[in-house]
Design a protein around this motif. Structure first.
Motif, short mmCIF file in Angstrom:
data_model
loop_
_atom_site.label_atom_id
_atom_site.label_comp_id
_atom_site.label_asym_id
_atom_site.label_seq_id
_atom_site.Cartn_x
_atom_site.Cartn_y
_atom_site.Cartn_z
N LEU A 84 -0.11 -2.41 -5.38
CA LEU A 84 -0.69 -2.54 -4.05
C LEU A 84 -1.46 -1.17 -3.64
CD1 LEU A 84 2.22 -4.79 -2.35
CD2 LEU A 84 -0.04 -5.60 -2.90
N MET A 85 -0.88 -0.19 -3.73
CA MET A 85 -1.52 0.91 -3.39
C MET A 85 -2.88 1.18 -3.60
SD MET A 85 0.96 2.47 -1.46
CE MET A 85 -0.09 3.96 -1.07
N LYS A 86 -3.35 0.49 -4.63
CA LYS A 86 -4.76 0.67 -5.02
C LYS A 86 -5.48 -0.07 -4.10
CE LYS A 86 -3.71 0.88 -9.95
NZ LYS A 86 -3.78 0.08 -11.22
N ASP A 87 -5.36 -1.13 -3.52
CA ASP A 87 -6.36 -1.98 -2.60
C ASP A 87 -5.70 -2.38 -1.42
OD1 ASP A 87 -8.44 -2.26 -4.70
OD2 ASP A 87 -7.16 -3.75 -5.66
N SER A 88 -4.41 -2.18 -1.24
CA SER A 88 -3.63 -2.76 0.14
C SER A 88 -2.60 -1.59 0.50
CB SER A 88 -3.23 -3.90 -0.05
OG SER A 88 -4.27 -4.89 -0.46
N PRO A 89 -2.92 -0.41 0.51
CA PRO A 89 -1.85 0.71 0.72
C PRO A 89 -1.09 0.48 1.71
CG PRO A 89 -4.19 1.51 1.34
CD PRO A 89 -4.36 0.23 0.75
N ARG A 90 -1.32 -0.35 2.86
CA ARG A 90 -0.42 -0.45 3.82
C ARG A 90 0.64 -1.39 3.40
NH1 ARG A 90 -2.56 -2.22 9.64
NH2 ARG A 90 -3.45 -0.12 9.41
N GLU B 284 4.66 -0.79 2.49
CA GLU B 284 5.70 -1.53 3.42
C GLU B 284 6.72 -2.12 2.39
OE1 GLU B 284 7.76 -3.73 6.12
OE2 GLU B 284 6.12 -2.38 6.61
N VAL B 285 6.29 -2.44 0.94
CA VAL B 285 7.26 -2.80 0.00
C VAL B 285 8.40 -1.66 -0.21
CG1 VAL B 285 7.46 -3.31 -2.25
CG2 VAL B 285 5.67 -4.45 -1.14
N LEU B 286 7.78 -0.63 -0.05
CA LEU B 286 8.72 0.59 -0.56
C LEU B 286 9.65 0.85 0.54
CD1 LEU B 286 6.39 3.15 -2.15
CD2 LEU B 286 8.34 1.99 -3.35
N ARG C 198 5.70 10.19 -1.95
CA ARG C 198 4.44 10.57 -2.57
C ARG C 198 3.09 9.94 -2.04
NH1 ARG C 198 7.28 11.61 -8.41
NH2 ARG C 198 7.61 13.69 -8.21
N ALA C 199 3.56 8.39 -1.96
CA ALA C 199 2.69 7.41 -1.51
C ALA C 199 2.06 7.77 0.03
CB ALA C 199 3.15 6.12 -1.54
N LEU C 200 3.20 8.04 0.77
CA LEU C 200 2.77 8.48 2.14
C LEU C 200 1.90 9.92 2.17
CD1 LEU C 200 6.18 8.16 3.86
CD2 LEU C 200 4.15 6.75 4.44
N LEU C 201 2.15 10.85 1.40
CA LEU C 201 1.38 11.85 1.13
C LEU C 201 -0.09 11.53 0.61
CD1 LEU C 201 1.33 15.08 1.32
CD2 LEU C 201 2.07 15.08 -1.24
#
Length: 577
Positions: free
Chosen positions: A235-241, A245-247, A266-269
Motif C-alpha cells: 500500500l505504501m507505494k500508491d496509498s501511503p496513508r 493505517e494498516v500498521l 520507517r514508513a512515517l519517516l
C-alpha cells in the motif's frame, strides 16, 4: 567383512590417500555434505551389498578423481556406484559430485537416481526441484514441488514459505508466479499459499494481484505479522496513508510487535512525518535502551526537525552505547556543531572520523572550516593529504581547492590548480567547465572558448557550456549572432533555467530586440531575483524608456543585496549626473 566395516575402511583409505604424508583425520562417512541433512530424514534403508575389491577400487578412484579436480570423471564414477549398490549414502554423494561437475543434466540425473534409491527423502525432492528450476525446467520442477506439498500437507504453510524462498531468485518472475499460482490452487485455505503468491506477484510487478492475495491471507490469519507487513508495504507505494493505517491498526492490538513498529517508524519517516516517526523510534528505544542504532536513528530525525539539543543527546548516547559505526556518529556530531555555529566542536568531531562512508566528506568540511577561519594554507595542506578513492573525488578535491583560492582572491593560483588537474584528467566535464570559467575571468578568452567547445563535443547536452560560451561573447559584445545562437541552444536544453533565460534576454538586448529582451528577463527575474538579472532587466527597461520601472527594479534589488558591486555600477552608469 561386514558392509558397515567396509565403508569405514573406505573412508580411512581415502583419508590416507588424500592426506599422506600428514596424519589422517578421523574417519568420516562417504557423503559428508549429505550426512548433516540426513539427521532429520527417515531412517535409511540400506541394501545388503558386500564390498568387493572392484567396488572398493571404484569408490577410491571416484573420490581421488574428485579431490584431484576431475569433476566429470568423479560424477560418472559416483553414478555408476549407485547403480551397482543402490546405497542411499552413495546416492547422496553422487548427487554432490554431479553438482560439483557443473553439468546441470548430470546433476538432475543424479538427483533422480537418489530419489529412486531413497524415495521418501524430502531433501532429495527439494534439491531436485531447485536444480530443475535453475535449469529452466519449470514444468518438471512444478511436478516435483507438487509432490513435496502433497507429501506433507499438515505442514503446507511452512512448505509454502520455503517454496517462496526457493523460487524467488528465478529470473523470469512472471513464469515463476504462474507456477506458484498453479501450485497454490489446491491450498486456498492456507494463508501462507496466498502470501507466497503475493510476494511473487510483487516481484513480477503485479501489485493489484499481490494486494488481493495478501488480503486473502489476512482473512485466514488476521493477526499474522508477516501478512500485515506485506500488505502495508504494498500500500505504501500508491496509498501511503492506507499503508500507515494498516500498521497503526495492527499495533493498536499488538503493541509488542517490534518488527511491525520498526516498519511503521520507517514508513512515517519516508512520508516525512518526522515527529510521529521519532515517537515510534523512542517507543522502540524504551524497550531496547542499550541499542545504539535506535539512538542514532532518533538523533538523525531530531536533526531533521532542527531539534539540535535532542539530536546531540542521542548522538552522544549512541557513542556511549558503542555503536559499531562510530565514524558516522562523529560525522553527524560535526554537522551538529556547525548547526550550532560552534566551529571548534565541529572540527574536533570531523577530525575523529577515521574511515567509512563519511571520511571524505569530513575531510572536506575540515578544510572548509579551516579556510573560513583564515587558515588557508593549513586548509590546502589538509586537502592535499585527503585520500580520494576515485576520479570523481579527485576532481572534487581540485574544485574545492580552486574555490578556496578563488575566495581568497588568488584567481591565478586557482586556475593553475585546475590546469594541472586537466593534465591528468583532460576530458573530465567538471574540470573543463570550471577551468574555462576561471580562464574567462582572467581574460584568457581563447583558452576558455577552446575548453568549452571541447566540453560541448564531449557532452553535446551540456546546457551550461553553451550558455557560458555564448554569455562570454555577449558580455564582450562580439560575434553577437553566434552568441545568441549558443544561448538559445542552451535554453532548448534547459528551458526552466533562470540563468540561461537571463543570457537569452541579454542576447536579445545586444541584438536590439528590446521587447523580447524585457519579456525574457522578466521570466528570468521571476525565476531567480538575482542582482545580476536585476541589473540587466533595469538596463533594458531604461534603454527602452521605462526609467521609473528600471529605478524600482534596481532599488528593490539593491535593498535586498546592498553590497552588490555589479548592481551599484549599473545604477551609477545610468543615473549619475
Amino acid at each position: 567383512m561386514k558392509r558397515s566395516e567396509s565403508l569405514i575402511l573406505c573412508s580411512l583409505l581415502l583419508a590416507a590417500c588424500a592426506q599422506a604424508p600428514q596424519r589422517p583425520e578421523p574417519a568420516a562417512a562417504p557423503a559428508p555434505a549429505a550426512s548433516a541433512q540426513a539427521s532429520a530424514e527417515p531412517e535409511l534403508k540400506l541394501p545388503n551389498v558386500a564390498l568387493s575389491d572392484e567396488l572398493l577400487y571404484e569408490y577410491l578412484l571416484t573420490e581421488i578423481a574428485s579431490q584431484r579436480g576431475y569433476k566429470t570423471l568423479a560424477a560418472e564414477g559416483g553414478a555408476d556406484l549407485v547403480k551397482k549398490t543402490h546405497d542411499p549414502r552413495l546416492a547422496r554423494r553422487s548427487a554432490q559430485l554431479a553438482f560439483e561437475s557443473g553439468d546441470m543434466n548430470k546433476a538432475i540425473e543424479a538427483l533422480r537416481q537418489w530419489q529412486a534409491v531413497e524415495p521418501d527423502s524430502p531433501v532429495a525432492a527439494r534439491m531436485l526441484a531447485s536444480t530443475l528450476l535453475r535449469g529452466g525446467k519449470l514444468d518438471e520442477a512444478r511436478q516435483e514441488l507438487a509432490k513435496i506439498l502433497k507429501a506433507d500437507e499438515a505442514k503446507a504453510g511452512q512448505n509454502f514459505i520455503q517454496l517462496f524462498q526457493l523460487v524467488a531468485p528465478y529470473p523470469d518472475k512472471a513464469a515463476v508466479l504462474k507456477l506458484v499460482r498453479e501450485l497454490a490452487q489446491p491450498y486456498a485455505q492456507v494463508a501462507e499459499a496466498h502470501w507466497a503468491v503475493a510476494q511473487l506477484a510483487q516481484l513480477a510487478g503485479d501489485n493489484p494481484l499481490a494486494l488481493n492475495e495478501i488480503r486473502e491471507a489476512r482473512k485466514l490469519r488476521p493477526e499474522w505479522d508477516m501478512a500485515v507487513s506485506l500488505e502495508a508495504q504494498l500500500l505504501m507505494k500508491d496509498s501511503p496513508r492506507e499503508g500507515l493505517e494498516v500498521l497503526h491498526r495492527y499495533l493498536s492490538g499488538n503493541p509488542q510487535a517490534r518488527e511491525i513498529r520498526l516498519q511503521y517508524a520507517r514508513a512515517l519517516l519516508e512520508q516525512k512525518q518526522y515527529r510521529e516517526s521519532r515517537d515510534e523510534f523512542q517507543r522502540l528505544a524504551q524497550d531496547n535502551p542499550d541499542s545504539p542504532e535506535l539512538a542514532f536513528a532518533i538523533a538523525l530525525i531530531s536533526l531533521q526537525m532542527n531539534d539540535l539539543k535532542g539530536a546531540e543527546a542521542q548522538l552522544k548516547l549512541a557513542l556511549e552505547k558503542g555503536k559499531k559505526d562510530q565514524d558516522s556518529v562523529q560525522y553527524y556530531l560535526g554537522q551538529l556543531g556547525e548547526a550550532k555555529e560552534d566551529e571548534d566542536e565541529a572540527l574536533a568531531h570531523y577530525r575523529e572520523v577515521k574511515g567509512g562512508e563519511y571520511l571524505f566528506a569530513s575531510q572536506l568540511r575540515v578544510a572548509y572550516l579551516l579556510s573560513k577561519r583564515g587558515k588557508l594554507d593549513e586548509a590546502l595542506e589538509f586537502l592535499h593529504r585527503a585520500q580520494a578513492v576515485d576520479n570523481q573525488q579527485r576532481v572534487q578535491l581540485l574544485l574545492i581547492e580552486a574555490q578556496l583560492l578563488r575566495e581568497a582572491q588568488r584567481i591565478e593560483d586557482a586556475y593553475q590548480v585546475l590546469q594541472q588537474g586537466l593534465e591528468k584528467l583532460p576530458n573530465h566535464p567538471d574540470l573543463l567547465y570550471e577551468t574555462a570559467m576561471l580562464a574567462d575571468k582572467l581574460g584568457k578568452y581563447e583558452i576558455s572558448e577552446r575548453l568549452l567547445r571541447k566540453l560541448i563535443q564531449i557532452k553535446p547536452d551540456h546546457a551550461h557550456a553553451y550558455n557560458a560560451l555564448g554569455y562570454s561573447l555577449l558580455e564582450r559584445n562580439v560575434r553577437i549572432p553566434e552568441a545568441l545562437e549558443l544561448v538559445e541552444k542552451a535554453l532548448q536544453l534547459a528551458p526552466d533555467d533562470a540563468a540561461i533565460m537571463d543570457s537569452v534576454g541579454w542576447g536579445y538586448y545586444r541584438s536590439g530586440r528590446l521587447d523580447e529582451s524585457v519579456k525574457m528577463l522578466r521570466r528570468a527575474f521571476a525565476g531567480n531575483p538575482d542582482p545580476e538579472v536585476a541589473a540587466h532587466l533595469g538596463e533594458v527597461l531604461w534603454v527602452r524608456g521605462d526609467k521609473d520601472e528600471a529605478r524600482k527594479v534596481w532599488q528593490d534589488s539593491l535593498n535586498a543585496h546592498p553590497g552588490n558591486t555589479l548592481l551599484q555600477a549599473v545604477i551609477k552608469k545610468f543615473t549619475a549626473p
